[in-house]
Structures are given as structure tokens and as C-alpha cells.
Design a protein around this motif. Structure first.
Motif, short mmCIF file in Angstrom:
data_model
loop_
_atom_site.label_atom_id
_atom_site.label_comp_id
_atom_site.label_asym_id
_atom_site.label_seq_id
_atom_site.Cartn_x
_atom_site.Cartn_y
_atom_site.Cartn_z
N TRP A 80 0.92 -1.22 0.11
CA TRP A 80 0.13 -0.01 0.17
C TRP A 80 0.94 1.17 -0.04
CZ3 TRP A 80 -4.78 -0.23 -1.25
CH2 TRP A 80 -5.73 0.99 -1.25
N ASP A 81 0.61 1.94 -0.87
CA ASP A 81 1.41 3.56 -1.09
C ASP A 81 2.88 3.31 -1.64
OD1 ASP A 81 -0.63 4.89 -0.23
OD2 ASP A 81 0.03 5.00 1.91
N LEU A 82 3.32 2.14 -1.96
CA LEU A 82 4.62 1.79 -2.37
C LEU A 82 4.54 0.51 -3.43
CD1 LEU A 82 7.76 2.68 -2.17
CD2 LEU A 82 7.94 0.97 -0.29
N GLN A 83 4.99 0.73 -4.57
CA GLN A 83 5.09 -0.28 -5.68
C GLN A 83 6.19 -0.16 -6.63
OE1 GLN A 83 2.53 -2.69 -6.74
NE2 GLN A 83 2.08 -2.28 -4.69
N LEU A 84 6.79 -1.15 -6.96
CA LEU A 84 8.09 -0.96 -8.05
C LEU A 84 7.64 -0.47 -9.29
CD1 LEU A 84 9.74 -4.53 -7.07
CD2 LEU A 84 10.45 -2.18 -6.62
N TYR A 85 6.38 -0.88 -9.81
CA TYR A 85 5.89 -0.63 -11.13
C TYR A 85 4.47 -0.25 -11.15
CZ TYR A 85 10.06 -3.00 -13.10
OH TYR A 85 11.46 -3.15 -13.42
N GLY A 86 3.98 0.61 -11.92
CA GLY A 86 2.65 1.12 -12.08
C GLY A 86 2.53 2.77 -12.60
N PHE A 87 1.48 3.33 -12.17
CA PHE A 87 1.05 4.64 -12.75
C PHE A 87 0.19 5.40 -11.69
CE2 PHE A 87 -2.10 2.26 -14.67
CZ PHE A 87 -3.12 2.78 -14.60
N PHE A 88 -0.01 6.48 -11.74
CA PHE A 88 -0.79 7.27 -11.04
C PHE A 88 -1.98 7.84 -11.89
CE2 PHE A 88 2.81 7.42 -8.44
CZ PHE A 88 2.40 7.44 -6.85
N ILE A 94 -6.00 11.26 -5.98
CA ILE A 94 -4.52 10.56 -6.48
C ILE A 94 -4.61 9.40 -6.09
CG2 ILE A 94 -2.11 10.54 -6.56
CD1 ILE A 94 -2.47 13.52 -5.10
N GLU A 95 -4.44 8.51 -7.25
CA GLU A 95 -4.64 6.76 -6.85
C GLU A 95 -3.34 6.18 -7.52
OE1 GLU A 95 -9.12 5.11 -7.18
OE2 GLU A 95 -8.43 6.45 -8.98
N LEU A 96 -2.79 5.56 -6.82
CA LEU A 96 -1.47 4.67 -7.26
C LEU A 96 -2.21 3.43 -7.70
CD1 LEU A 96 1.27 3.75 -7.41
CD2 LEU A 96 1.39 3.38 -5.11
#
Length: 116
Positions: free
Chosen positions: A57-65, A76-78
Motif C-alpha cells: 500500500w502506497d509503495l509499488q515497484l511498477y505502476g502509474f498514478f 490521486i490513485e496509485l
């Protein structure tokens, strides 16, 4: 709102984060109520895992906002690579902070699976 990058991971900084890794940075950098998101996108072919980081939660290696904007607030969504929301906050301009904004989605509760 502070938007920055090049940390080779996705981070959502805010005072209520459940991530111990993010809490460390929030407390070390006195930013008041200023939320921040770091959009680093990973490290290319292989990600750069941070030692001691509690990815989730609130911390990922890959993804987007994903940003949803309204005249009175911004959400704002991760988003992780599997298209699941892994963190979110809603912010309002200073003059509108008394108006209700959509509440953040709580982090999923951790469960322990027992094996027989």
C-alpha cells in the motif's frame, strides 16, 4: 501537491500512510500537509528494490498514478500493473479544505493463512 520522479518506484507520500518506508521520508522531510507522489516507473528491465521497503500500500515497484480532478478536490490513485488500486488520497485547495472530499480507501487488512 508535489510531483517528482526518478526514484525507480512509485510512492505516495502523505501523513496517514501505512507504509513504514514512506513514513520514514514523510517524518524526515517536514513538508507539513503537502502531499507528494513519486512516479518513477521502475528501473527498466529489472526494478531496483529498496532495502527494507515494505512494498504494498502506497509503495509499488511498477505502476502509474491516476488523477481525478474536480473544481473542489483532486483524487490521486496509485495503480499497480495488475490494475488494482494500491494507494489513494484526496486533496483540496487550502480555501476549500472544509468541503468534503472523497475519503481515501483504507489499506487491505493483512490476513494470515494457516497450513494444516
Amino acid at each position: 501537491l508535489l510531483v517528482t520522479g526518478h526514484r525507480h518506484q512509485q510512492e505516495l507520500w502523505w501523513k496517514g500512510t501505512p507504509s513504514r518506508y514512506i513514513q520514514k521520508f514523510v517524518h524526515a522531510n517536514d513538508m507539513g500537509d503537502l502531499p507528494c507522489f513519486v512516479t518513477g516507473g521502475g528501473g527498466g528491465i529489472t526494478a531496483e528494490w529498496a532495502s527494507g521497503a515494505d512494498y504494498g500500500w502506497d509503495l509499488q515497484l511498477y505502476g502509474f498514478f491516476d488523477l481525478t480532478m474536480h473544481k473542489d478536490w483532486m483524487k490521486i490513485e496509485l495503480i499497480a500493473t495488475d490494475n488494482t488500486v494500491k494507494g489513494n488520497i484526496s486533496i483540496s485547495p487550502h480555501a476549500f479544505r472544509t468541503l468534503p472530499a472523497p475519503p481515501p480507501t483504507p489499506a487491505p487488512k493483512k490476513t494470515m493463512n494457516a497450513t494444516a
